[in-house]
Design a protein around this motif. Sequence first.
Motif, short mmCIF file in Angstrom:
data_model
loop_
_atom_site.label_atom_id
_atom_site.label_comp_id
_atom_site.label_asym_id
_atom_site.label_seq_id
_atom_site.Cartn_x
_atom_site.Cartn_y
_atom_site.Cartn_z
N PRO A 169 40.42 -56.75 62.43
CA PRO A 169 41.59 -56.31 63.18
C PRO A 169 42.30 -57.44 63.92
CG PRO A 169 39.60 -55.75 64.39
CD PRO A 169 39.15 -56.36 63.10
N ARG A 170 42.99 -58.29 63.14
CA ARG A 170 43.74 -59.40 63.71
C ARG A 170 45.17 -59.35 63.18
NH1 ARG A 170 42.11 -62.18 67.99
NH2 ARG A 170 43.61 -63.76 67.28
N VAL A 216 37.18 -51.40 63.65
CA VAL A 216 38.52 -51.26 64.21
C VAL A 216 38.54 -50.05 65.13
CG1 VAL A 216 40.98 -51.12 63.70
CG2 VAL A 216 39.43 -52.16 62.02
N ALA A 217 39.06 -50.26 66.33
CA ALA A 217 39.20 -49.17 67.30
C ALA A 217 40.63 -48.65 67.28
CB ALA A 217 38.85 -49.65 68.70
N ALA A 256 42.45 -48.05 69.67
CA ALA A 256 43.24 -48.78 70.67
C ALA A 256 43.83 -50.07 70.12
CB ALA A 256 42.37 -49.08 71.89
N GLU A 257 43.26 -50.57 69.01
CA GLU A 257 43.78 -51.81 68.42
C GLU A 257 44.94 -51.55 67.45
OE1 GLU A 257 40.20 -54.82 67.79
OE2 GLU A 257 39.64 -52.79 67.17
N LEU A 258 45.17 -50.30 67.11
CA LEU A 258 46.17 -49.99 66.09
C LEU A 258 47.60 -50.37 66.48
CD1 LEU A 258 44.91 -46.58 64.66
CD2 LEU A 258 44.74 -48.83 63.62
N GLY A 264 49.07 -52.78 68.09
CA GLY A 264 49.42 -54.18 67.82
C GLY A 264 49.41 -54.50 66.35
N LEU A 265 48.44 -53.96 65.61
CA LEU A 265 48.37 -54.21 64.18
C LEU A 265 49.54 -53.57 63.45
CD1 LEU A 265 44.54 -53.55 63.70
CD2 LEU A 265 45.68 -55.78 63.77
N SER A 311 49.88 -44.01 66.98
CA SER A 311 50.06 -45.47 66.99
C SER A 311 51.27 -45.91 66.19
CB SER A 311 48.80 -46.15 66.44
OG SER A 311 48.70 -45.97 65.03
#
Length: 274
Positions: free
Chosen positions: A38-39, A63-64, A66-68, A70-71, A100
């Motif tokens: 997840p970068r 992958v959480a 909460a990371e979606l 930005g991705l 998201s």
Amino acid sequence: MGQDGTPSGDLRVTTRRPLREVLADPTTRLTATFLLIPRLELVELLANAGFDAVVIDLEHGPVAVAELPGLVAAGHGAGVYVLARLGERTPATIGGVLDSGVDGVVLPHVDSADDARDAVDSARFPPEGSRSLNPYVRAAGYDAAESFLTTANAGVAVLVMVEGKDGLAALDDIASVAGVDAVFVGPVDLSASLGLPGEPEHPVVLETVRDLMERLALAGVGTGIYCPTPDAAARWQRAGARLATLSADIAMASAGFRRTVEELHDLNTEGRSR
């Protein structure tokens, strides 16, 4: 080239047709890959390499939810579609992922028409479904206008995964469920269910997938499919797959790292032999 005719990897914001509309077009041939790391830099690298879409893997990747955001923002900024494969099909999970701003969801282990109907219901706002609305999420632009419910229902794609014998047996019923935009085939799990674990390229598996794609085409439903190699992706795209998901970020990175080190070793061996 992307579906709208612009280069996929130019890292510029592009206006794209909604994914649901694109997948409804029988001429669509999108090339995607799974994202397990997840970068946002990887999302942009994949876009720059020419992929049309990335599928963020919440089932097998670390992958959480909460990371979606930005991705997804990185993918949209780079001009690619962003989908998410979920590990479960609960309404809360589906709704949270859609909030998201992803273009579509890939939902695992759909084995019946009822499973497919439940998935669609969770992904659509009323009156087409029962998705809960919060106007302050990214998908709604943080301040939803009334039109958001309509545009979200018209644009967000629902792909259901058929990975086992039960799903195969119920394929025609699954394909007939209103709101299913594509059936995503998982040949690895499918091979296991056919008694051929770890053999997604076995002739029996290949024939099963061909039959499945033909039945979906007759039903007017698109096919998405995981493809471990470029040869497999080309084969299924020629057969009509609208979303070919080629390999994964980790697999391609690992192969590239190995090739680079092997090239260095070969050069050093050549130098010593002279």
